[in-house]
Design a protein around this motif. Structure first.
Motif, mmCIF file in Angstrom:
data_model
loop_
_atom_site.group_PDB
_atom_site.id
_atom_site.type_symbol
_atom_site.label_atom_id
_atom_site.label_comp_id
_atom_site.label_asym_id
_atom_site.label_seq_id
_atom_site.Cartn_x
_atom_site.Cartn_y
_atom_site.Cartn_z
ATOM 1 N N MET A 1 74.866 -33.320 -62.055
ATOM 2 C CA MET A 1 75.937 -33.457 -61.074
ATOM 3 C C MET A 1 77.184 -32.757 -61.611
ATOM 4 S SD MET A 1 78.098 -36.702 -59.828
ATOM 5 C CE MET A 1 77.461 -37.622 -58.559
ATOM 6 N N PRO A 2 77.834 -31.930 -60.795
ATOM 7 C CA PRO A 2 79.030 -31.228 -61.271
ATOM 8 C C PRO A 2 80.202 -32.179 -61.483
ATOM 9 C CG PRO A 2 78.644 -30.777 -58.950
ATOM 10 C CD PRO A 2 77.491 -31.603 -59.433
ATOM 11 N N ASN A 3 81.129 -31.759 -62.319
ATOM 12 C CA ASN A 3 82.353 -32.528 -62.508
ATOM 13 C C ASN A 3 83.151 -32.531 -61.208
ATOM 14 O OD1 ASN A 3 81.777 -32.916 -65.212
ATOM 15 N ND2 ASN A 3 82.914 -31.128 -65.851
ATOM 16 N N ARG A 4 83.929 -33.592 -61.024
ATOM 17 C CA ARG A 4 84.794 -33.677 -59.844
ATOM 18 C C ARG A 4 86.195 -34.041 -60.313
ATOM 19 N NH1 ARG A 4 82.715 -35.461 -54.321
ATOM 20 N NH2 ARG A 4 84.421 -34.732 -53.038
ATOM 21 N N MET A 5 87.191 -33.370 -59.739
ATOM 22 C CA MET A 5 88.571 -33.568 -60.150
ATOM 23 C C MET A 5 89.467 -33.757 -58.937
ATOM 24 S SD MET A 5 90.795 -31.173 -62.603
ATOM 25 C CE MET A 5 92.370 -31.734 -63.185
ATOM 26 N N LEU A 6 90.488 -34.580 -59.113
ATOM 27 C CA LEU A 6 91.500 -34.797 -58.080
ATOM 28 C C LEU A 6 92.824 -34.226 -58.563
ATOM 29 C CD1 LEU A 6 92.615 -36.154 -55.472
ATOM 30 C CD2 LEU A 6 92.988 -38.210 -56.870
ATOM 31 N N ILE A 7 93.464 -33.417 -57.705
ATOM 32 C CA ILE A 7 94.815 -32.926 -57.955
ATOM 33 C C ILE A 7 95.687 -33.460 -56.831
ATOM 34 C CG2 ILE A 7 96.322 -30.922 -58.171
ATOM 35 C CD1 ILE A 7 93.881 -29.299 -59.006
ATOM 36 N N ALA A 8 96.811 -34.090 -57.176
ATOM 37 C CA ALA A 8 97.690 -34.657 -56.148
ATOM 38 C C ALA A 8 99.144 -34.302 -56.442
ATOM 39 C CB ALA A 8 97.536 -36.169 -56.088
ATOM 40 N N ASP A 9 99.781 -33.654 -55.463
ATOM 41 C CA ASP A 9 101.201 -33.317 -55.558
ATOM 42 C C ASP A 9 101.705 -33.036 -54.156
ATOM 43 O OD1 ASP A 9 103.745 -31.917 -56.063
ATOM 44 O OD2 ASP A 9 103.066 -31.901 -58.137
ATOM 45 N N ASP A 10 102.959 -33.336 -53.902
ATOM 46 C CA ASP A 10 103.522 -33.123 -52.568
ATOM 47 C C ASP A 10 104.306 -31.821 -52.444
ATOM 48 O OD1 ASP A 10 105.510 -34.047 -54.234
ATOM 49 O OD2 ASP A 10 106.456 -35.313 -52.728
ATOM 50 N N THR A 11 104.300 -30.992 -53.488
ATOM 51 C CA THR A 11 105.000 -29.717 -53.469
ATOM 52 C C THR A 11 103.976 -28.588 -53.495
ATOM 53 O OG1 THR A 11 106.767 -30.748 -54.753
ATOM 54 C CG2 THR A 11 106.766 -28.346 -54.632
ATOM 55 N N PRO A 12 103.921 -27.766 -52.440
ATOM 56 C CA PRO A 12 102.907 -26.703 -52.373
ATOM 57 C C PRO A 12 102.917 -25.754 -53.571
ATOM 58 C CG PRO A 12 103.990 -26.955 -50.250
ATOM 59 C CD PRO A 12 104.736 -27.822 -51.227
ATOM 60 N N GLU A 13 104.093 -25.395 -54.064
ATOM 61 C CA GLU A 13 104.162 -24.472 -55.197
ATOM 62 C C GLU A 13 103.537 -25.092 -56.448
ATOM 63 O OE1 GLU A 13 107.082 -25.465 -53.562
ATOM 64 O OE2 GLU A 13 106.993 -23.812 -52.149
ATOM 65 N N LYS A 14 103.856 -26.345 -56.714
ATOM 66 C CA LYS A 14 103.279 -27.011 -57.896
ATOM 67 C C LYS A 14 101.775 -27.185 -57.729
ATOM 68 C CE LYS A 14 105.894 -30.627 -58.289
ATOM 69 N NZ LYS A 14 106.544 -31.846 -58.758
ATOM 70 N N LEU A 15 101.323 -27.470 -56.517
ATOM 71 C CA LEU A 15 99.886 -27.596 -56.274
ATOM 72 C C LEU A 15 99.163 -26.299 -56.608
ATOM 73 C CD1 LEU A 15 99.322 -29.639 -52.999
ATOM 74 C CD2 LEU A 15 98.419 -30.118 -55.263
#
Length: 92
Positions: A1-15
């Motif tokens: 099973m591949p790794n799964r990651m969550l990225i969370a930010d409310d600023t599009p540039e930082k995302l």
């Protein structure tokens, strides 16, 4: 099973920066979920929380009533082994 990651930010540039950094550092095949709000991150955790190996989370969501602490708490309740990095642009 591949790794799964969550990225969370409310600023599009930082995302975009965070997403690029993750792509260069993680193995090919890593599934990356991107949340643009704390609410969306919490919904993703409700759906996939046990599957996340890593999370990269902004700690401040100033326009929301939820924040990075709520996201970390929800992820820990579902997955005690996920590696969690929290970031902030706020001066400490």
């Amino acid at each position: 099973m591949p790794n799964r990651m969550l990225i969370a930010d409310d600023t599009p540039e930082k995302l975009r920066v965070m997403h690029r950094a993750v792509l260069s550092a993680h193995p090919r095949g890593t599934l990356i979920d991107v949340a643009t709000s704390a609410k969306q991150a919490l919904q993703m955790i409700a759906a996939h929380g046990r599957d996340y190996d890593h999370a990269l989370i902004d700690f401040d969501f100033p326009r929301e009533d939820r924040n990075g602490e709520d996201i970390v708490r929800a992820l820990r309740q579902r997955n005690s082994r996920a590696f969690i990095d929290c970031v902030t642009a706020r001066p400490l």
